[in-house]
Design a protein around this motif. Sequence first.
Motif, PDB file in Angstrom:
ATOM      1  N   GLN A  45      96.359  37.622  35.508  1.00 43.41           N
ATOM      2  CA  GLN A  45      95.649  37.360  34.505  1.00 43.41           C
ATOM      3  C   GLN A  45      94.409  37.936  34.730  1.00 43.41           C
ATOM      4  O   GLN A  45      93.528  38.510  33.625  1.00 43.41           O
ATOM      5  N   ARG A  46      93.664  37.923  35.910  1.00 47.73           N
ATOM      6  CA  ARG A  46      92.307  38.368  36.428  1.00 47.73           C
ATOM      7  C   ARG A  46      92.298  39.606  36.310  1.00 47.73           C
ATOM      8  O   ARG A  46      91.179  40.341  36.018  1.00 47.73           O
ATOM      9  N   ASP A  47      93.355  40.443  37.243  1.00 52.30           N
ATOM     10  CA  ASP A  47      93.270  41.803  37.117  1.00 52.30           C
ATOM     11  C   ASP A  47      93.340  42.356  36.052  1.00 52.30           C
ATOM     12  O   ASP A  47      92.693  43.356  35.704  1.00 52.30           O
ATOM     13  N   LEU A  48      93.935  41.968  34.940  1.00 54.45           N
ATOM     14  CA  LEU A  48      94.240  42.468  33.654  1.00 54.45           C
ATOM     15  C   LEU A  48      93.025  42.396  33.112  1.00 54.45           C
ATOM     16  O   LEU A  48      92.652  43.379  32.418  1.00 54.45           O
ATOM     17  N   LYS A  49      92.165  41.386  33.239  1.00 53.38           N
ATOM     18  CA  LYS A  49      90.813  41.151  32.564  1.00 53.38           C
ATOM     19  C   LYS A  49      89.681  42.277  33.135  1.00 53.38           C
ATOM     20  O   LYS A  49      88.863  42.679  32.289  1.00 53.38           O
ATOM     21  N   GLU A  50      90.166  42.749  34.179  1.00 57.71           N
ATOM     22  CA  GLU A  50      89.189  44.122  34.943  1.00 57.71           C
ATOM     23  C   GLU A  50      89.449  45.443  33.986  1.00 57.71           C
ATOM     24  O   GLU A  50      88.892  46.254  34.089  1.00 57.71           O
ATOM     25  N   LEU A  51      90.607  45.533  33.313  1.00 55.73           N
ATOM     26  CA  LEU A  51      90.863  46.698  32.699  1.00 55.73           C
ATOM     27  C   LEU A  51      90.432  46.689  31.220  1.00 55.73           C
ATOM     28  O   LEU A  51      90.214  45.598  30.431  1.00 55.73           O
ATOM     29  N   SER A  52      89.925  47.795  30.663  1.00 58.60           N
ATOM     30  CA  SER A  52      89.717  47.786  29.325  1.00 58.60           C
ATOM     31  C   SER A  52      90.839  47.660  28.371  1.00 58.60           C
ATOM     32  O   SER A  52      91.997  47.603  28.867  1.00 58.60           O
ATOM     33  N   GLU A  53      90.658  47.276  27.042  1.00 57.00           N
ATOM     34  CA  GLU A  53      91.769  47.174  26.388  1.00 57.00           C
ATOM     35  C   GLU A  53      92.851  48.471  26.134  1.00 57.00           C
ATOM     36  O   GLU A  53      93.982  48.379  26.314  1.00 57.00           O
ATOM     37  N   ALA A  54      92.200  49.471  26.000  1.00 54.32           N
ATOM     38  CA  ALA A  54      92.946  50.938  26.210  1.00 54.32           C
ATOM     39  C   ALA A  54      93.871  50.869  27.330  1.00 54.32           C
ATOM     40  O   ALA A  54      95.074  51.344  27.448  1.00 54.32           O
TER      41      ALA A  54
END
Length: 234
Positions: free
Chosen positions: A60-69
């Motif tokens: 979940q933390r790794d995903l938050k490092e990505l932009s929405e796109a």
Amino acid sequence: MMPKTNTMKTTIISCASEKGGSGKTTINIILATNLFFKHAKKVVLIDLDNPQYSVYKKRQRDLKELSEAEQQTAKFYPIEKSTVKELDSIIKTYYGTVDFIILDFPGNLNEEMVKGLLYVEHIFIPFFLDELEINSTVIFYKTLKNNFLENDGRVLRGVNLFFNRYEKIKVNKFAAIRRGFKKSGMPLMQSVVMDRTIYREKYRNTLQPIPESRENGEMELNEFINEVIEILND
């Protein structure tokens, strides 16, 4: 225990230890990520560390490092959180559809966690240069050997130990332990995992593999991953 009709050969593996802080979770993540991204393997990582679920939360933390796109287009392997009671159902969901199911157990392998080990075909045990750690590792290996490997109805096919947090400056001490393990007939891998902070801070990532041209060569992390693959292919 497993479905009889499968479309893919699935192998269940785990980097496991009976002590916390051995680095098993870091290695499980690195294995899952690099098997998926660099070796084109279908993987699912099951987090059994109830209630912390540190691997699941790391995703979940790794995903938050990505932009929405980026989140919309990113490709990644699934991470499931599970209790031991739910494990059978989750394994059956993926068995026959992935190459590897990787189980991440809590640091203290209590009686409930031993039930989870009944599903594992290959166990990799990390340990470092500490007298208590080595003694604990030997006991854990012998427990697995006596109760799982030498059981007629066993699922477990192999147990391999490896040096974690290997330090070149202590090469003679590590070599002495290697000789002792060999004399005792204990299966110690040739590859080691070095003592590097970057493994925990950069490479323990559920969305990005080890960068190209990094960690290649003798005593590097990719060599360890390649040896794991060789063991699993035997």
